[in-house]
Design a protein around this motif. Structure first.
Motif, PDB file in Angstrom:
ATOM      1  N   SER A   1      -3.164   0.225  -3.839  1.00  0.00           N
ATOM      2  CA  SER A   1      -2.347  -0.966  -4.099  1.00  0.00           C
ATOM      3  C   SER A   1      -2.735  -1.559  -5.448  1.00  0.00           C
ATOM      4  O   SER A   1      -3.795  -1.253  -6.004  1.00  0.00           O
ATOM      5  CB  SER A   1      -2.541  -2.007  -2.990  1.00  0.00           C
ATOM      6  OG  SER A   1      -3.862  -2.512  -3.002  1.00  0.00           O
ATOM      7  N   TRP A   2      -1.870  -2.431  -5.952  1.00  0.00           N
ATOM      8  CA  TRP A   2      -2.140  -3.070  -7.238  1.00  0.00           C
ATOM      9  C   TRP A   2      -3.323  -4.015  -7.158  1.00  0.00           C
ATOM     10  O   TRP A   2      -4.076  -4.171  -8.114  1.00  0.00           O
ATOM     11  CB  TRP A   2      -0.894  -3.809  -7.721  1.00  0.00           C
ATOM     12  CG  TRP A   2      -1.055  -4.396  -9.086  1.00  0.00           C
ATOM     13  CD1 TRP A   2      -1.191  -5.706  -9.419  1.00  0.00           C
ATOM     14  CD2 TRP A   2      -1.114  -3.672 -10.322  1.00  0.00           C
ATOM     15  NE1 TRP A   2      -1.314  -5.860 -10.781  1.00  0.00           N
ATOM     16  CE2 TRP A   2      -1.272  -4.612 -11.359  1.00  0.00           C
ATOM     17  CE3 TRP A   2      -1.040  -2.316 -10.650  1.00  0.00           C
ATOM     18  CZ2 TRP A   2      -1.354  -4.250 -12.699  1.00  0.00           C
ATOM     19  CZ3 TRP A   2      -1.124  -1.949 -11.988  1.00  0.00           C
ATOM     20  CH2 TRP A   2      -1.298  -2.914 -12.985  1.00  0.00           C
ATOM     21  N   LYS A  28      -0.015   7.067  -8.516  1.00  0.00           N
ATOM     22  CA  LYS A  28      -0.927   8.134  -8.922  1.00  0.00           C
ATOM     23  C   LYS A  28      -2.287   8.034  -8.228  1.00  0.00           C
ATOM     24  O   LYS A  28      -2.980   9.041  -8.056  1.00  0.00           O
ATOM     25  CB  LYS A  28      -1.125   8.080 -10.443  1.00  0.00           C
ATOM     26  CG  LYS A  28       0.001   8.745 -11.221  1.00  0.00           C
ATOM     27  CD  LYS A  28      -0.302   8.734 -12.714  1.00  0.00           C
ATOM     28  CE  LYS A  28       0.799   9.422 -13.496  1.00  0.00           C
ATOM     29  NZ  LYS A  28       0.541   9.411 -14.964  1.00  0.00           N
ATOM     30  N   LEU A  29      -2.670   6.828  -7.819  1.00  0.00           N
ATOM     31  CA  LEU A  29      -3.963   6.650  -7.137  1.00  0.00           C
ATOM     32  C   LEU A  29      -3.959   7.239  -5.736  1.00  0.00           C
ATOM     33  O   LEU A  29      -5.021   7.415  -5.134  1.00  0.00           O
ATOM     34  CB  LEU A  29      -4.324   5.167  -7.078  1.00  0.00           C
ATOM     35  CG  LEU A  29      -4.643   4.501  -8.425  1.00  0.00           C
ATOM     36  CD1 LEU A  29      -4.925   3.030  -8.244  1.00  0.00           C
ATOM     37  CD2 LEU A  29      -5.828   5.179  -9.100  1.00  0.00           C
ATOM     38  N   GLU A  60       0.852  -1.191   0.000  1.00  0.00           N
ATOM     39  CA  GLU A  60       0.000   0.000   0.000  1.00  0.00           C
ATOM     40  C   GLU A  60       0.887   1.240   0.000  1.00  0.00           C
ATOM     41  O   GLU A  60       1.814   1.357   0.802  1.00  0.00           O
ATOM     42  CB  GLU A  60      -0.930   0.002   1.209  1.00  0.00           C
ATOM     43  CG  GLU A  60      -1.934  -1.149   1.185  1.00  0.00           C
ATOM     44  CD  GLU A  60      -2.866  -1.131   2.391  1.00  0.00           C
ATOM     45  OE1 GLU A  60      -2.653  -0.273   3.283  1.00  0.00           O
ATOM     46  OE2 GLU A  60      -3.787  -1.952   2.441  1.00  0.00           O
ATOM     47  N   VAL A  61       0.604   2.146  -0.902  1.00  0.00           N
ATOM     48  CA  VAL A  61       1.452   3.324  -1.105  1.00  0.00           C
ATOM     49  C   VAL A  61       1.451   4.217   0.139  1.00  0.00           C
ATOM     50  O   VAL A  61       0.388   4.655   0.587  1.00  0.00           O
ATOM     51  CB  VAL A  61       0.965   4.129  -2.321  1.00  0.00           C
ATOM     52  CG1 VAL A  61       1.811   5.391  -2.511  1.00  0.00           C
ATOM     53  CG2 VAL A  61       1.001   3.266  -3.571  1.00  0.00           C
ATOM     54  N   PRO A  62       2.636   4.505   0.708  1.00  0.00           N
ATOM     55  CA  PRO A  62       2.721   5.422   1.841  1.00  0.00           C
ATOM     56  C   PRO A  62       2.760   6.882   1.355  1.00  0.00           C
ATOM     57  O   PRO A  62       2.971   7.153   0.172  1.00  0.00           O
ATOM     58  CB  PRO A  62       4.039   5.029   2.504  1.00  0.00           C
ATOM     59  CG  PRO A  62       4.880   4.534   1.374  1.00  0.00           C
ATOM     60  CD  PRO A  62       3.938   3.889   0.394  1.00  0.00           C
ATOM     61  N   GLU A  63       2.587   7.784   2.247  1.00  0.00           N
ATOM     62  CA  GLU A  63       2.531   9.204   1.885  1.00  0.00           C
ATOM     63  C   GLU A  63       3.843   9.702   1.297  1.00  0.00           C
ATOM     64  O   GLU A  63       3.860  10.508   0.360  1.00  0.00           O
ATOM     65  CB  GLU A  63       2.174  10.035   3.124  1.00  0.00           C
ATOM     66  CG  GLU A  63       1.978  11.512   2.832  1.00  0.00           C
ATOM     67  CD  GLU A  63       1.573  12.298   4.062  1.00  0.00           C
ATOM     68  OE1 GLU A  63       1.396  13.520   3.947  1.00  0.00           O
ATOM     69  OE2 GLU A  63       1.444  11.681   5.140  1.00  0.00           O
ATOM     70  N   LEU A  82       4.082   0.702 -11.387  1.00  0.00           N
ATOM     71  CA  LEU A  82       4.425   1.432 -10.163  1.00  0.00           C
ATOM     72  C   LEU A  82       3.897   2.856 -10.228  1.00  0.00           C
ATOM     73  O   LEU A  82       3.305   3.361  -9.252  1.00  0.00           O
ATOM     74  CB  LEU A  82       5.943   1.429  -9.982  1.00  0.00           C
ATOM     75  CG  LEU A  82       6.491   2.203  -8.771  1.00  0.00           C
ATOM     76  CD1 LEU A  82       6.007   1.586  -7.474  1.00  0.00           C
ATOM     77  CD2 LEU A  82       8.017   2.241  -8.807  1.00  0.00           C
ATOM     78  N   GLU A  83       4.090   3.497 -11.360  1.00  0.00           N
ATOM     79  CA  GLU A  83       3.624   4.870 -11.515  1.00  0.00           C
ATOM     80  C   GLU A  83       2.099   4.954 -11.399  1.00  0.00           C
ATOM     81  O   GLU A  83       1.562   5.885 -10.793  1.00  0.00           O
ATOM     82  CB  GLU A  83       4.081   5.394 -12.880  1.00  0.00           C
ATOM     83  CG  GLU A  83       3.741   6.842 -13.140  1.00  0.00           C
ATOM     84  CD  GLU A  83       4.268   7.330 -14.475  1.00  0.00           C
ATOM     85  OE1 GLU A  83       3.948   8.475 -14.857  1.00  0.00           O
ATOM     86  OE2 GLU A  83       4.988   6.564 -15.145  1.00  0.00           O
TER      87      GLU A  83
END
Length: 235
Positions: free
Chosen positions: A96-97, A90-91, A58-61, A85-86
């Motif tokens: 997450s994927w 962007k979400l 999960e993308v962190p800040e 990844l990009e």
């Protein structure tokens, strides 16, 4: 003080375990690492790592505040993985994927139900169910990868790469043989010599083992006859 940074790379073994799902991360599959260091000067090999499947991460800040190309390891990724990844970053934070995959599945299911309802209303045959490729296909999809499993796990299709290399080698050998066949033989004289050489080669064909044995027996018998003639002639 703990300095936290992130890196993206392909797993070098099967020893790492995903912190979220507690499952082994396959070798050579795409993974994301959370690095914890005591200072910014501390080297990567001394850092403490927490690994994630790419689909589980999960993308962190912090990753949304820096350019994607500055993320450690991003430059070494395949083009399709760079785009994935990009797209996830962007979400926004917490994306997450696996969420992207779920969205595609949900959208495909809704379209399938709508098409089925329309077909039922119009009395036309039901449309075919979408394949795994269709689930991943969208207007802004970053690649045309057909392997749905590799999309989920980030695993590189090494078998296909090896197969492509073999095909290329075979093609190169075939092309080389064709070029050699098209080369001129050096004129009529050379052709005549080649024919004569071929004829001589046929005449001087090596004898088989049976023929050699017969020839040796005949030579031995002839030698003995000469010895007997010589012996009786002296008497």
């Amino acid at each position: 003080m703990v300095v936290i940074t992130y890196c993206v790379e392909y797993a070098e073994s099967q020893k790492s375990v995903c912190l979220k799902c507690n499952k082994v991360i396959p070798n050579k599959s795409l993974r994301v690492g959370r690095m914890e260091r005591t200072s910014e000067k501390e080297k990567k090999k001394f850092a403490k790592f927490r690994w994630y499947h790419f689909k589980c991460f999960e993308v962190p800040e912090i990753m949304t505040k820096i350019p994607v190309h500055l993320i450690r390891g991003q430059v070494n990724l395949l083009d399709k993985d760079k785009l994935r990844l990009e797209k996830v970053i962007k979400l926004g934070v917490g994306s997450s994927w696996s969420q992207i995959v779920d969205q595609h599945k949900k959208k495909a299911k809704e379209e399938e139900e709508a098409a089925a309802a329309e077909a039922l209303e119009n009395g036309t045959p039901l449309p075919p169910k979408p394949t795994k490729d269709d689930l991943m296909d969208s207007d802004d999809d970053e690649s045309n990868v057909k392997d749905f499993t590799s999309q989920l796990t980030g695993e590189v299709d090494r078998k296909q790469e090896r197969k492509n290399r073999k095909i290329n080698k075979l093609k190169a050998k075939t092309d080389g043989a064709k070029v050699a066949k098209k080369q001129p033989s050096g004129g009529a004289g050379a052709k005549g010599k080649g024919a004569a050489g071929t004829k001589n080669n046929k005449d001087t064909k090596p004898m088989s083992a049976v023929a050699q044995a017969i020839a040796a027996t005949r030579a031995d018998s002839q030698k003995k006859m000469e010895q007997m003639k010589s012996k009786f002639g002296k008497k």
